[in-house]
Scaffold this active site. Structure first.
Site, mmCIF file in Angstrom:
data_model
loop_
_atom_site.group_PDB
_atom_site.id
_atom_site.type_symbol
_atom_site.label_atom_id
_atom_site.label_comp_id
_atom_site.label_asym_id
_atom_site.label_seq_id
_atom_site.Cartn_x
_atom_site.Cartn_y
_atom_site.Cartn_z
ATOM 1 N N LYS A 295 -10.019 40.172 56.749
ATOM 2 C CA LYS A 295 -10.332 40.210 58.175
ATOM 3 C C LYS A 295 -11.303 39.091 58.552
ATOM 4 O O LYS A 295 -11.113 38.401 59.563
ATOM 5 C CB LYS A 295 -10.937 41.566 58.552
ATOM 6 C CG LYS A 295 -10.006 42.750 58.357
ATOM 7 C CD LYS A 295 -10.719 44.041 58.746
ATOM 8 C CE LYS A 295 -9.848 45.255 58.511
ATOM 9 N NZ LYS A 295 -10.539 46.514 58.855
ATOM 10 N N GLU B 20 -6.351 52.201 47.519
ATOM 11 C CA GLU B 20 -7.582 51.923 48.260
ATOM 12 C C GLU B 20 -8.757 52.722 47.704
ATOM 13 O O GLU B 20 -9.908 52.306 47.815
ATOM 14 C CB GLU B 20 -7.375 52.257 49.743
ATOM 15 C CG GLU B 20 -8.212 51.413 50.679
ATOM 16 C CD GLU B 20 -7.785 51.547 52.130
ATOM 17 O OE1 GLU B 20 -7.660 50.514 52.796
ATOM 18 O OE2 GLU B 20 -7.596 52.693 52.590
ATOM 19 N N HIS C 270 19.296 50.645 39.317
ATOM 20 C CA HIS C 270 20.226 49.518 39.230
ATOM 21 C C HIS C 270 19.538 48.195 39.557
ATOM 22 O O HIS C 270 20.207 47.195 39.815
ATOM 23 C CB HIS C 270 21.418 49.763 40.162
ATOM 24 C CG HIS C 270 22.227 50.962 39.774
ATOM 25 N ND1 HIS C 270 23.390 50.873 39.040
ATOM 26 C CD2 HIS C 270 21.999 52.280 39.971
ATOM 27 C CE1 HIS C 270 23.867 52.091 38.826
ATOM 28 N NE2 HIS C 270 23.044 52.970 39.386
#
Length: 434
Positions: free
Chosen positions: A417, A282, A303
């Site tokens: 948003k 951010e 793995h």
């Protein structure tokens, strides 16, 4: 070795000393920009000296509140998203035992929009004594606001008029919907400092109250950060490992290593990895710039993602965190039959084996063309964790400024948003397309 130190033994073949020295003047100028608070976003540098000037009366009030909560509740639900919960959860996961939690459950809500998660949470707390800690500067961020609305209704049904005594708000000192709720309902409240952004707020009441309830020694946490503040103050890149880390990151990025993989051989680091990803992602991901932060937990991920790290695209570099002190006595036993062929490890501690697995992985990845940095931390305790948190915040501010972006804003977070409000029909958000 310092409290947290950068070991570049696996990176020296990728970056030479004179390359770091070449950016010294830029780093010194940026250091002045940070400490004189003259750069972009400087109004959010309150965390820089926060630990050393922390109001001791406020710290005591946090501890007293936590003690009262532990006496009357089985569960504390922390409602928040992003920096309002990631820091506390990271430290809690790192310092609490993996199995058999403390007497007091500290769990999280409002960090997603999953109906299943919320329903399962409500089922889990049925029959338990509950307190809420809702954390939001505004009180209107969608995810935590929905969770708070649902959980507040549950609390009111369970406790009636006494529900307000079990709700704690951590919010802005004077403004916002949540502050208005505090004034109207009389909730106990703590302040989010106006000059500290969410992803830098773990050492404020945002993180310290949940951590105190969880049983973390918050004084040691703050002391560790204060120690880092004192030690990481030199403008000389070779005397300040936070700046050295920032310099290595940006030099590698300029060479096309645009993805940083934070790697640890301790499962308890998974939460701190998530906090680190928010902090750097951010802070740096703007204007088409930034190093993409990713993370792995070894040896588990050796793995799976280990294959990509070893032989995939060479756009990666790794930062490994090593806890150097061997504090656990779990030894591998001798077996007369030796059917698994492990007697060569008999009497070695798990820590010894884990450390050699880390060294072997670093050597393999370097051989495969992946630069590897190592951050060495002496112990996994509250003091060293506080130091590490500050180390990353200081390094992040320097690294973001070096790349030419404001470390403290997040303009890109707003677009989703706006689109969501439009799609959900929020008043005032007109459709872009008819």
């Amino acid at each position: 070795m310092g409290t947290v130190s950068l070991n570049n033994k696996y990176a020296v073949q990728f970056i030479e000393q004179n390359e770091v020295a070449a950016v010294q003047d830029f780093i010194a100028a940026t250091h002045r920009k940070i400490h004189e608070k003259t750069g972009a976003g400087a109004e959010y540098l309150g965390w820089l000296e926060w630990a050393s000037i922390f109001d001791q009366n406020e710290l005591a009030r946090i501890e007293e509140t936590a003690q009262k909560l532990r006496a009357k509740s089985d569960v504390l639900i922390v409602i928040g998203i992003g920096g309002s919960y990631l820091g506390a959860k990271a430290v809690q996961d790192l310092l609490q035992p993996s199995f058999g939690l403390n007497e007091m459950d500290v769990i999280y809500a409002g960090q997603n929009l999953s109906g299943r998660y919320l329903e399962e949470l409500l089922a889990y707390i049925e029959g338990k004594e509950v307190t809420l800690n809702v954390i939001s500067k505004s009180g209107t961020t969608t995810e935590p606001a929905i969770a708070f609305r649902v959980l507040r209704a549950w609390m009111q049904e369970k406790y009636g008029e006494q529900a307000a005594d079990r709700i704690i708000a951590t919010t802005d000192k004077t403004e916002g919907a949540l502050r208005k709720s505090v004034e109207k309902s009389g909730y106990t409240s703590f302040e989010i400092p106006s000059d500290i952004g969410g992803r830098y707020s773990v050492l404020t009441a945002v993180g310290l109250l949940p951590l105190a309830v969880a049983g973390v020694d918050i004084r040691k946490l703050v002391e560790g950060a204060a120690q880092a503040e004192k030690e990481l103050v030199s403008p000389n890149v070779f005397e300040n490992d936070a700046y050295l880390y920032a310099a290595y990151r940006q030099i590698l990025n300029a060479r096309g290593h645009s993805v940083e993989v934070m790697a640890s051989f301790e499962p308890a680091m998974a939460g701190l990895n998530e906090w680190w990803k928010q902090l750097f992602g951010e802070s740096e991901g703007k204007q088409g710039k930034g190093i993409f932060p990713a993370s792995v937990i070894y040896s588990t991920d050796l793995h799976s993602l280990g294959q990509y790290l070893q032989n995939g695209r060479r756009t990666l570099f790794e930062t490994m965190i090593s806890f150097t002190a061997d504090e656990h006595e779990s030894k591998i036993p001798y077996d007369e039959e030796d059917g698994d062929g492990l007697n060569y490890l008999a009497d070695k501690t798990m820590h010894e084996v884990n450390q050699q697995a880390m060294n072997a992985t670093a050597l393999a990845h370097v051989e495969g063309g992946v630069p590897v940095l190592t951050l060495e931390v002496e112990r996994m305790d509250a003091f060293h964790t506080g130091y590490l948190l500050y180390f990353f915040m200081k390094a992040c501010a320097m690294s973001a400024y070096l790349s030419g972006v404001n470390p403290f804003d997040q303009p890109g977070v707003e677009l989703y948003k706006q689109n969501m409000f439009e799609l959900l029909g929020k008043p005032g958000y007109e459709k872009k397309n008819n």
